[in-house]
Scaffold this motif. Structure first.
Motif, PDB file in Angstrom:
ATOM      1  N   PRO A  37      -4.304  14.010   0.558  1.00  0.00           N
ATOM      2  CA  PRO A  37      -5.202  15.082   0.152  1.00  0.00           C
ATOM      3  C   PRO A  37      -4.830  16.421   0.769  1.00  0.00           C
ATOM      4  N   ALA A  38      -3.601  16.859   0.581  1.00  0.00           N
ATOM      5  CA  ALA A  38      -3.180  18.189   1.030  1.00  0.00           C
ATOM      6  C   ALA A  38      -2.222  18.706  -0.022  1.00  0.00           C
ATOM      7  N   LYS A  39      -2.330  19.981  -0.352  1.00  0.00           N
ATOM      8  CA  LYS A  39      -1.523  20.511  -1.455  1.00  0.00           C
ATOM      9  C   LYS A  39      -0.030  20.442  -1.152  1.00  0.00           C
ATOM     10  N   THR A  40       0.361  20.942   0.020  1.00  0.00           N
ATOM     11  CA  THR A  40       1.780  20.840   0.353  1.00  0.00           C
ATOM     12  C   THR A  40       1.976  19.866   1.496  1.00  0.00           C
ATOM     13  N   PHE A  41       2.786  18.894   1.242  1.00  0.00           N
ATOM     14  CA  PHE A  41       3.134  17.875   2.223  1.00  0.00           C
ATOM     15  C   PHE A  41       4.453  17.355   1.689  1.00  0.00           C
ATOM     16  N   ASN A  42       5.530  17.467   2.458  1.00  0.00           N
ATOM     17  CA  ASN A  42       6.809  17.067   1.881  1.00  0.00           C
ATOM     18  C   ASN A  42       7.233  15.682   2.353  1.00  0.00           C
ATOM     19  N   HIS A  43       8.469  15.340   2.038  1.00  0.00           N
ATOM     20  CA  HIS A  43       8.999  13.991   2.291  1.00  0.00           C
ATOM     21  C   HIS A  43       9.052  13.660   3.788  1.00  0.00           C
ATOM     22  N   LEU A  44       9.163  14.692   4.633  1.00  0.00           N
ATOM     23  CA  LEU A  44       9.193  14.476   6.086  1.00  0.00           C
ATOM     24  C   LEU A  44       7.789  14.544   6.677  1.00  0.00           C
ATOM     25  N   ASP A  45       6.965  15.473   6.158  1.00  0.00           N
ATOM     26  CA  ASP A  45       5.608  15.651   6.692  1.00  0.00           C
ATOM     27  C   ASP A  45       4.840  14.325   6.726  1.00  0.00           C
ATOM     28  N   ALA A  72      -1.182  -3.046  -3.925  1.00  0.00           N
ATOM     29  CA  ALA A  72      -2.561  -3.317  -3.519  1.00  0.00           C
ATOM     30  C   ALA A  72      -3.340  -2.029  -3.302  1.00  0.00           C
ATOM     31  N   GLY A  73      -2.640  -0.885  -3.303  1.00  0.00           N
ATOM     32  CA  GLY A  73      -3.329   0.389  -3.110  1.00  0.00           C
ATOM     33  C   GLY A  73      -2.358   1.537  -3.294  1.00  0.00           C
ATOM     34  N   LEU A  74      -2.863   2.629  -3.850  1.00  0.00           N
ATOM     35  CA  LEU A  74      -2.040   3.809  -4.089  1.00  0.00           C
ATOM     36  C   LEU A  74      -2.830   4.997  -3.568  1.00  0.00           C
ATOM     37  N   PHE A  75      -2.264   5.733  -2.598  1.00  0.00           N
ATOM     38  CA  PHE A  75      -3.018   6.773  -1.899  1.00  0.00           C
ATOM     39  C   PHE A  75      -2.293   8.106  -1.973  1.00  0.00           C
ATOM     40  N   LEU A  76      -2.905   9.072  -2.605  1.00  0.00           N
ATOM     41  CA  LEU A  76      -2.346  10.424  -2.671  1.00  0.00           C
ATOM     42  C   LEU A  76      -2.805  11.208  -1.441  1.00  0.00           C
ATOM     43  N   PHE A 109       0.871  -1.174   0.000  1.00  0.00           N
ATOM     44  CA  PHE A 109       0.000   0.000   0.000  1.00  0.00           C
ATOM     45  C   PHE A 109       0.909   1.225   0.000  1.00  0.00           C
ATOM     46  N   ILE A 110       0.807   2.008  -1.052  1.00  0.00           N
ATOM     47  CA  ILE A 110       1.784   3.080  -1.257  1.00  0.00           C
ATOM     48  C   ILE A 110       1.130   4.449  -1.020  1.00  0.00           C
ATOM     49  N   PHE A 111       1.750   5.241  -0.146  1.00  0.00           N
ATOM     50  CA  PHE A 111       1.232   6.565   0.215  1.00  0.00           C
ATOM     51  C   PHE A 111       2.229   7.625  -0.265  1.00  0.00           C
ATOM     52  N   TYR A 112       1.713   8.673  -0.913  1.00  0.00           N
ATOM     53  CA  TYR A 112       2.636   9.667  -1.461  1.00  0.00           C
ATOM     54  C   TYR A 112       2.004  11.058  -1.457  1.00  0.00           C
ATOM     55  N   CYS A 113       2.853  12.063  -1.723  1.00  0.00           N
ATOM     56  CA  CYS A 113       2.421  13.448  -1.682  1.00  0.00           C
ATOM     57  C   CYS A 113       2.845  14.129  -2.979  1.00  0.00           C
ATOM     58  N   GLU A 114       2.011  15.039  -3.448  1.00  0.00           N
ATOM     59  CA  GLU A 114       2.302  15.685  -4.725  1.00  0.00           C
ATOM     60  C   GLU A 114       3.534  16.591  -4.651  1.00  0.00           C
ATOM     61  N   ASP A 139       6.291  16.261  -2.706  1.00  0.00           N
ATOM     62  CA  ASP A 139       7.493  15.617  -2.171  1.00  0.00           C
ATOM     63  C   ASP A 139       8.590  15.731  -3.237  1.00  0.00           C
ATOM     64  N   TYR A 140       9.710  16.398  -2.888  1.00  0.00           N
ATOM     65  CA  TYR A 140      10.781  16.582  -3.880  1.00  0.00           C
ATOM     66  C   TYR A 140      11.576  15.301  -4.114  1.00  0.00           C
ATOM     67  N   GLN A 141      11.589  14.409  -3.113  1.00  0.00           N
ATOM     68  CA  GLN A 141      12.430  13.213  -3.259  1.00  0.00           C
ATOM     69  C   GLN A 141      11.682  12.030  -3.850  1.00  0.00           C
ATOM     70  N   ALA A 142      10.514  11.728  -3.287  1.00  0.00           N
ATOM     71  CA  ALA A 142       9.710  10.640  -3.852  1.00  0.00           C
ATOM     72  C   ALA A 142       8.670  11.307  -4.755  1.00  0.00           C
ATOM     73  N   HIS A 143       9.083  11.642  -5.971  1.00  0.00           N
ATOM     74  CA  HIS A 143       8.236  12.386  -6.911  1.00  0.00           C
ATOM     75  C   HIS A 143       7.006  11.557  -7.281  1.00  0.00           C
ATOM     76  N   TYR A 144       5.844  12.233  -7.399  1.00  0.00           N
ATOM     77  CA  TYR A 144       4.616  11.469  -7.659  1.00  0.00           C
ATOM     78  C   TYR A 144       4.673  10.653  -8.945  1.00  0.00           C
ATOM     79  N   LYS A 145       5.412  11.138  -9.938  1.00  0.00           N
ATOM     80  CA  LYS A 145       5.512  10.356 -11.181  1.00  0.00           C
ATOM     81  C   LYS A 145       6.311   9.071 -10.945  1.00  0.00           C
ATOM     82  N   ASP A 146       7.358   9.177 -10.134  1.00  0.00           N
ATOM     83  CA  ASP A 146       8.166   7.998  -9.816  1.00  0.00           C
ATOM     84  C   ASP A 146       7.369   7.001  -8.977  1.00  0.00           C
ATOM     85  N   ILE A 147       6.539   7.533  -8.087  1.00  0.00           N
ATOM     86  CA  ILE A 147       5.726   6.665  -7.241  1.00  0.00           C
ATOM     87  C   ILE A 147       4.723   5.880  -8.102  1.00  0.00           C
ATOM     88  N   LYS A 148       4.122   6.579  -9.063  1.00  0.00           N
ATOM     89  CA  LYS A 148       3.148   5.888  -9.924  1.00  0.00           C
ATOM     90  C   LYS A 148       3.843   4.808 -10.745  1.00  0.00           C
TER      91      LYS A 148
END
Ligand code: NAG
Ligand code: NAG
Length: 409
Positions: free
Chosen positions: A376-384, A370-374, A344-349, A351-360
Motif C-alpha cells: 500500500p505505497a505508491k512508489t516502492f521498487n524491487h529493492l524497497d 494462498a495470498g496476494l498482497f499489494l 503468499f505473494i507480495f508485490y509493488c505497483e 516495481d520495474y522487474q517484477a511487474h504487477y501484471k506478471d505477478i498476477k
C-alpha cells in the motif's frame, strides 16, 4: 540520461568498479568513515551486533559445494535455548545479495522481526557468493566452479539447506522467504522436485522474479537494443566480473555516505523509482555488502527469459548441448503446476522487474497461491520491498501474521 541497454549498463559498471575491492565485506572501516559500523560487518557479526544469538552452519550440496548458512537462534537478548518449539524459516536472498543484506538493520528487518515473533530464522546463501566460495574439489579459479545459474541455486543449494535445517531442527518442514531471485530458485526447486512441496510449509515471495512479460526500465530497453545478448554470452559459464565486490567506487566515496546521483539513477532505471527519494536511505550501507558474487549464468538465465518472452524456462545452452541435457533442442518450460506448497505473494505497483501484471499471472498459474498482497505505497521498487525501513509497517507485519499460522507443525 537515456536508459542504457543491458550491455551499456554493465560496461559502465565495469569501468566504475574497476578499482578492486577485496571480495569480502568484512573490512575495517577507514578512520574517517561516515558510514555506521554495520556497513563493515559480516553476517555473524551483524546478528551479534544487534543483540541476537548467532550460529553459523556449513551445508554441503549434493554436487560438492560448502555453503555457509547463518541462524538467528532466538529473539533479541534470548541467549538461552528457547523453551518453545519454533518453526524454521529460510531466507533466500536476491541476485548478488548474501545473508549480510538480510540483517543490515535491527528491528525493522524482516529477519529480526520474525525472530522476535518466535520463528527460527535461517539465512541462506548461494554458491559463488562470499559465503559459498568452497567446493570439495573445485576452486573459484576453475571455470567449472561457476557453471551454474539460479536453477542450481534452487535444485542444489536451497534443497541441501532445506534438508539440513530439517535434520538439525527435527521439524518436518520449513517456511521460505524468497526475495526476487530467491523466489525464482524456490520455483525451480519445486517444479523440478515436486516431492519438496512436503518440506516447504509455506513460501513468502517478495517481488518474485519468474515471469517477465511486462518488464519496464533498463532490462526492457536491453531486450529491444540487444536481443542477441543472451546468445552471445550463453557459453560463458564464468564468474560475473561486475559482481565480485561491493559497489562503493561506483556509488560513493569510501569515507562518505552521500550516494552519487548517477548511481541512484542507475538503480532506479533497473528497479523502479525509490520510495525514499532523499539521499539518506539504505543504499549506502547495502552497497558495502552488495553485490557479493554471482555467475554470468545467473544473470544470463534471467536475460534469456526476458529476451525470448517464452515464460519460465530452463537454461538455454544452445541446440546441441540442450539436446544432450534435455533431450530436445529448445530449453523446456519449468512445470509451475508442481508448485503446490502454500505461496503468499507480495508485490509493488512500481516495481520495474517484477511487474504487477506478471505477478498476477504468476499467482493465477501457481496451484499453491494462498495470498496476494499489494504494497500500500505508491512508489516502492524491487529493492524497497526487501530493504526499505517502512516495509516493516507496510508489508512485514502482514507477512508475519500469515507466517505465524504455520508456527506449529
Ligand atoms: C523499532 O524500534 C524503534 C525504537 O525502539 C521503534 O520506534 C519502532 O516502532 C520499532 N519498529 C518495529 C517494526 O517494531
Ligand atoms: C506438470 O505437472 C502437473 C501436476 O504435477 C502434471 O499433471 C502435468 O502432467 C505436468 N506437465 C508436464 C508437461 O509435465
Amino acid at each position: 540520461m537515456a536508459t542504457p541497454g543491458i550491455l551499456a549498463a554493465l560496461l559502465a559498471a565495469a569501468v566504475l568498479v574497476a578499482c578492486p575491492t577485496p571480495a569480502t565485506a568484512n573490512l575495517r572501516a577507514p578512520p574517517n568513515s561516515k558510514l555506521p559500523v554495520e556497513a563493515w560487518l559480516t553476517t555473524a557479526q551483524l546478528i551479534s551486533h544487534w543483540g541476537y544469538p548467532s550460529e553459523t552452519h556449513t551445508v554441503r550440496t549434493e554436487d560438492g559445494f560448502f555453503i555457509e548458512v547463518h541462524r538467528i537462534a532466538g529473539g533479541r537478548g534470548q541467549f538461552d535455548k528457547p523453551a518453545k518449539k519454533r518453526a524454521p524459516v529460510l531466507f533466500a536472498h536476491g541476485f548478488g545479495a548474501t545473508s549480510e543484506c538480510m540483517v543490515l538493520r535491527a528491528n525493522n528487518s524482516l529477519s529480526f522481526m520474525m525472530a522476535d515473533a518466535g520463528l527460527d530464522v535461517w539465512l541462506g546463501n548461494t554458491r559463488g557468493s562470499f559465503y559459498g566460495k568452497k567446493h570439495e574439489s573445485l576452486s573459484p579459479s576453475d571455470a567449472k566452479f561457476w557453471d551454474y545459474s539460479w536453477h542450481e541455486n534452487g535444485v542444489y543449494d536451497m534443497r541441501a539447506i532445506v534438508d539440513y535445517i530439517i535434520e538439525v531442527t527435527k521439524e518436518p518442514s520449513v517456511m521460505v522467504v524468497g526475495h526476487s531471485m530467491g523466489s525464482t530458485s524456490l520455483y525451480a526447486l519445486l517444479s523440478e522436485r515436486p516431492d519438496y512441496n512436503d518440506k516447504i510449509r509455506a513460501g513468502f515471495l517478495l517481488a518474485p522474479a519468474v515471469y517477465f512479460f511486462n518488464l519496464r526500465g533498463t532490462f526492457a530497453q536491453g531486450k529491444k537494443q540487444a536481443p542477441w545478448a543472451p546468445r552471445a554470452i550463453r557459453q560463458l559459464r564464468a564468474e560475473n566480473p561486475f559482481t565480485k565486490a561491493p559497489y562503493p567506487q561506483l556509488c560513493y566515496k569510501p569515507n562518505g555516505i552521500i550516494i552519487n546521483p548517477g548511481c541512484i539513477t542507475f538503480f532506479a532505471q533497473a528497479q523502479g523509482p525509490f520510495y525514499n527519494s532523499n539521499n539518506n536511505g539504505y543504499l549506502a550501507i547495502l552497497l558495502r555488502h552488495w553485490p557479493g558474487g554471482t555467475s554470468i549464468g545467473q544473470l544470463n538465465h534471467f536475460i534469456q527469459l526476458i529476451v525470448t518472452g517464452l515464460g519460465f524456462r530452463k537454461y538455454d545452452y544452445g541446440p546441441e548441448k540442450n539436446r544432450a541435457r534435455y533431450g530436445v533442442s529448445y530449453p523446456p518450460a519449468y512445470n509451475i503446476s508442481n508448485v503446490r506448497a502454500p505461496m503468499f505473494i507480495f508485490y509493488c505497483e512500481n516495481d520495474y522487474q517484477a511487474h504487477y501484471k506478471d505477478i498476477k499471472r504468476l499467482a493465477a498459474d501457481t496451484p499453491g497461491t494462498a495470498g496476494l498482497f499489494l504494497t500500500p505505497a505508491k512508489t516502492f521498487n524491487h529493492l524497497d520491498i526487501m530493504y526499505e525501513e517502512d516495509a516493516a509497517e507496510l508489508i512485514y507485519k502482514r507477512l508475519i501474521e500469515q507466517a505465524l499460522k504455520y508456527n506449529s507443525s
